[in-house]
Design an enzyme around this catalytic site. Sequence first.
Site, PDB file in Angstrom:
ATOM      1  N   GLU A  11      -8.503   0.562  -3.648  1.00 14.83           N
ATOM      2  CA  GLU A  11      -9.454   0.566  -2.528  1.00 14.83           C
ATOM      3  C   GLU A  11     -10.350   1.776  -2.673  1.00 14.83           C
ATOM      4  O   GLU A  11      -9.873   2.883  -2.956  1.00 14.83           O
ATOM      5  CB  GLU A  11      -8.710   0.670  -1.195  1.00 14.83           C
ATOM      6  CG  GLU A  11      -7.931  -0.559  -0.834  1.00 14.83           C
ATOM      7  CD  GLU A  11      -7.175  -0.364   0.473  1.00 14.83           C
ATOM      8  OE1 GLU A  11      -7.335   0.682   1.124  1.00 14.83           O
ATOM      9  OE2 GLU A  11      -6.420  -1.254   0.821  1.00 14.83           O
ATOM     10  N   ARG A  68      -9.230   8.255  -1.613  1.00 13.77           N
ATOM     11  CA  ARG A  68     -10.199   8.737  -0.616  1.00 13.77           C
ATOM     12  C   ARG A  68     -11.043   9.849  -1.201  1.00 13.77           C
ATOM     13  O   ARG A  68     -10.605  10.618  -2.047  1.00 13.77           O
ATOM     14  CB  ARG A  68      -9.455   9.289   0.587  1.00 13.77           C
ATOM     15  CG  ARG A  68      -8.617   8.257   1.295  1.00 13.77           C
ATOM     16  CD  ARG A  68      -9.264   7.913   2.571  1.00 13.77           C
ATOM     17  NE  ARG A  68      -8.541   6.911   3.321  1.00 13.77           N
ATOM     18  CZ  ARG A  68      -9.037   6.352   4.403  1.00 13.77           C
ATOM     19  NH1 ARG A  68     -10.228   6.676   4.836  1.00 13.77           N
ATOM     20  NH2 ARG A  68      -8.349   5.456   5.064  1.00 13.77           N
ATOM     21  N   GLU A 112     -11.067  -9.258   1.926  1.00 13.50           N
ATOM     22  CA  GLU A 112      -9.858  -8.893   2.663  1.00 13.50           C
ATOM     23  C   GLU A 112     -10.274  -8.790   4.126  1.00 13.50           C
ATOM     24  O   GLU A 112     -11.129  -7.966   4.487  1.00 13.50           O
ATOM     25  CB  GLU A 112      -9.292  -7.558   2.167  1.00 13.50           C
ATOM     26  CG  GLU A 112      -8.028  -7.178   2.953  1.00 13.50           C
ATOM     27  CD  GLU A 112      -7.296  -5.963   2.404  1.00 13.50           C
ATOM     28  OE1 GLU A 112      -7.360  -5.719   1.173  1.00 13.50           O
ATOM     29  OE2 GLU A 112      -6.665  -5.252   3.201  1.00 13.50           O
ATOM     30  N   ARG A 130      -6.899  12.731   0.564  1.00 13.33           N
ATOM     31  CA  ARG A 130      -5.918  13.162   1.561  1.00 13.33           C
ATOM     32  C   ARG A 130      -4.520  12.625   1.279  1.00 13.33           C
ATOM     33  O   ARG A 130      -3.552  13.146   1.761  1.00 13.33           O
ATOM     34  CB  ARG A 130      -6.358  12.760   2.971  1.00 13.33           C
ATOM     35  CG  ARG A 130      -6.210  11.298   3.276  1.00 13.33           C
ATOM     36  CD  ARG A 130      -6.845  10.941   4.593  1.00 13.33           C
ATOM     37  NE  ARG A 130      -8.287  11.009   4.486  1.00 13.33           N
ATOM     38  CZ  ARG A 130      -9.137  10.431   5.337  1.00 13.33           C
ATOM     39  NH1 ARG A 130      -8.671   9.790   6.373  1.00 13.33           N
ATOM     40  NH2 ARG A 130     -10.433  10.495   5.167  1.00 13.33           N
ATOM     41  N   HIS A 186      -5.520   3.649  -2.080  1.00 15.43           N
ATOM     42  CA  HIS A 186      -6.858   3.942  -1.556  1.00 15.43           C
ATOM     43  C   HIS A 186      -7.199   5.374  -1.937  1.00 15.43           C
ATOM     44  O   HIS A 186      -6.688   6.314  -1.331  1.00 15.43           O
ATOM     45  CB  HIS A 186      -6.835   3.764  -0.035  1.00 15.43           C
ATOM     46  CG  HIS A 186      -8.175   3.912   0.606  1.00 15.43           C
ATOM     47  ND1 HIS A 186      -8.406   3.606   1.931  1.00 15.43           N
ATOM     48  CD2 HIS A 186      -9.375   4.335   0.122  1.00 15.43           C
ATOM     49  CE1 HIS A 186      -9.675   3.836   2.221  1.00 15.43           C
ATOM     50  NE2 HIS A 186     -10.279   4.293   1.141  1.00 15.43           N
ATOM     51  N   HIS A 223       0.968   5.729   1.963  1.00 13.93           N
ATOM     52  CA  HIS A 223       1.750   6.421   3.003  1.00 13.93           C
ATOM     53  C   HIS A 223       2.842   7.293   2.394  1.00 13.93           C
ATOM     54  O   HIS A 223       3.239   8.291   2.990  1.00 13.93           O
ATOM     55  CB  HIS A 223       2.313   5.405   3.988  1.00 13.93           C
ATOM     56  CG  HIS A 223       1.239   4.529   4.564  1.00 13.93           C
ATOM     57  ND1 HIS A 223       0.372   4.971   5.529  1.00 13.93           N
ATOM     58  CD2 HIS A 223       0.857   3.274   4.248  1.00 13.93           C
ATOM     59  CE1 HIS A 223      -0.489   3.990   5.804  1.00 13.93           C
ATOM     60  NE2 HIS A 223      -0.212   2.970   5.044  1.00 13.93           N
ATOM     61  N   HIS A 227      -4.168  -4.492   7.319  1.00 15.56           N
ATOM     62  CA  HIS A 227      -4.306  -3.384   8.265  1.00 15.56           C
ATOM     63  C   HIS A 227      -3.503  -3.645   9.535  1.00 15.56           C
ATOM     64  O   HIS A 227      -3.825  -4.561  10.286  1.00 15.56           O
ATOM     65  CB  HIS A 227      -5.759  -3.078   8.646  1.00 15.56           C
ATOM     66  CG  HIS A 227      -5.882  -1.711   9.260  1.00 15.56           C
ATOM     67  ND1 HIS A 227      -6.259  -0.599   8.570  1.00 15.56           N
ATOM     68  CD2 HIS A 227      -5.594  -1.301  10.507  1.00 15.56           C
ATOM     69  CE1 HIS A 227      -6.239   0.443   9.364  1.00 15.56           C
ATOM     70  NE2 HIS A 227      -5.823   0.053  10.550  1.00 15.56           N
ATOM     71  N   THR A 244      -8.538   3.371   7.786  1.00 15.73           N
ATOM     72  CA  THR A 244      -9.811   2.658   7.801  1.00 15.73           C
ATOM     73  C   THR A 244     -10.010   1.998   9.169  1.00 15.73           C
ATOM     74  O   THR A 244      -9.204   1.175   9.582  1.00 15.73           O
ATOM     75  CB  THR A 244      -9.808   1.594   6.689  1.00 15.73           C
ATOM     76  OG1 THR A 244      -9.335   2.218   5.499  1.00 15.73           O
ATOM     77  CG2 THR A 244     -11.184   1.049   6.455  1.00 15.73           C
ATOM     78  N   ASN A 275       0.859  -1.188   0.000  1.00 15.08           N
ATOM     79  CA  ASN A 275       0.000   0.000   0.000  1.00 15.08           C
ATOM     80  C   ASN A 275       0.894   1.237   0.000  1.00 15.08           C
ATOM     81  O   ASN A 275       1.620   1.477   0.967  1.00 15.08           O
ATOM     82  CB  ASN A 275      -0.891  -0.052   1.257  1.00 15.08           C
ATOM     83  CG  ASN A 275      -1.830   1.131   1.328  1.00 15.08           C
ATOM     84  OD1 ASN A 275      -1.449   2.243   0.986  1.00 15.08           O
ATOM     85  ND2 ASN A 275      -3.046   0.906   1.781  1.00 15.08           N
TER      86      ASN A 275
HETATM   87  N1  PXP Z   1      -6.024  -2.874   3.610  1.00 10.49           N
HETATM   88  C1  PXP Z   1      -6.932  -1.880   3.693  1.00 10.49           C
HETATM   89  C2  PXP Z   1      -8.321  -2.139   3.194  1.00 10.49           C
HETATM   90  C3  PXP Z   1      -6.585  -0.602   4.194  1.00 10.49           C
HETATM   91  O1  PXP Z   1      -7.509   0.362   4.271  1.00 10.49           O
HETATM   92  C4  PXP Z   1      -5.249  -0.390   4.597  1.00 10.49           C
HETATM   93  C5  PXP Z   1      -4.775   0.954   5.060  1.00 10.49           C
HETATM   94  O2  PXP Z   1      -5.561   1.543   5.935  1.00 10.49           O
HETATM   95  C6  PXP Z   1      -4.336  -1.455   4.493  1.00 10.49           C
HETATM   96  C7  PXP Z   1      -4.744  -2.687   4.002  1.00 10.49           C
HETATM   97  C8  PXP Z   1      -2.903  -1.305   4.885  1.00 10.49           C
HETATM   98  O3  PXP Z   1      -2.802  -1.033   6.238  1.00 10.49           O
HETATM   99  P1  PXP Z   1      -1.423  -0.636   6.882  1.00 10.49           P
HETATM  100  O4  PXP Z   1      -1.009   0.646   6.275  1.00 10.49           O
HETATM  101  O5  PXP Z   1      -1.734  -0.537   8.330  1.00 10.49           O
HETATM  102  O6  PXP Z   1      -0.437  -1.723   6.560  1.00 10.49           O
END
Ligand code: PXP
Length: 252
Positions: free
Chosen positions: A83, A58, A164, A62, A56, A14, A204, A114, A11
Amino acid sequence: MSDSAIRLGVNIDHAATLRQARYREAAAEVARFVEPDPVAIAAASLKAGADGLTVHLREDRRHIQDDDVLRLKAAGLGPINLEMALSDEIFKFALDLKPQSVCLVPENRKEVTTEGGLDAHGQREKLLPICAALKDAGVMVSLFIDPEPHQVQAAIDLKVPFIELHTGAYSNAYDTPARARAFEKLCRAAEQAHAGGLKVNAGHGINYINITEIRTLPHLYELNIGHSILSRALLTGIKEAIATMKRLMNEK
Ligand code: PXP
């Protein structure tokens, strides 16, 4: 690596969060010239062994921007897992983009990340046409749900190919007794989904510590991990951060 190796989706939101902290006002045309560029992070992640990319988009934009996602696609970087919350505007974007997969998530404007899973059970009627349209567009649908039997059953009934599992409750339990209970729920949900014909992803709050237990979840197809990998990469570089996570994910 064997066929049964757990896949890693990185992901990259970040990286965009860090960019937006400084360059929120920058126009899309200059976004690619300022640091960090999430598309460059995406390319480096794939080169380091990531199996896919998660973004993702949004409603309030953001972190990842439309232009970032379009640049990923134009550069042939992927597979892309988009996402998105149940928003008409992003739904249209997804149908145009045609990523490999769309993961439907809940969205609360104020949350930093999330917080809870999608209420697939309560929103079945709303989800049916959305899932059907994405399927018709050749996009695989995943539902980001809490490990609750009625939510897993709703995903089975909706005939989506993936769920997921939300690992947030498990991750937030750290080393308390609640962790074992949360893990047990994840295991049961994974078994139920697999028995119902679904592929099982999870994500997550997965990090370099809890991965040693998370990887033992039954029937895992893919883990989507962002924050811990990008954080570690600040210290060790993306190549090491991804290689180490992939090794830990698939250690026997
Ligand atoms: N999966 C989903 C659906 C998410 O919304 C997120 C990020 O919030 C992640 C995975 C990845 O989470 P993390 O950044 O905590 O590894």
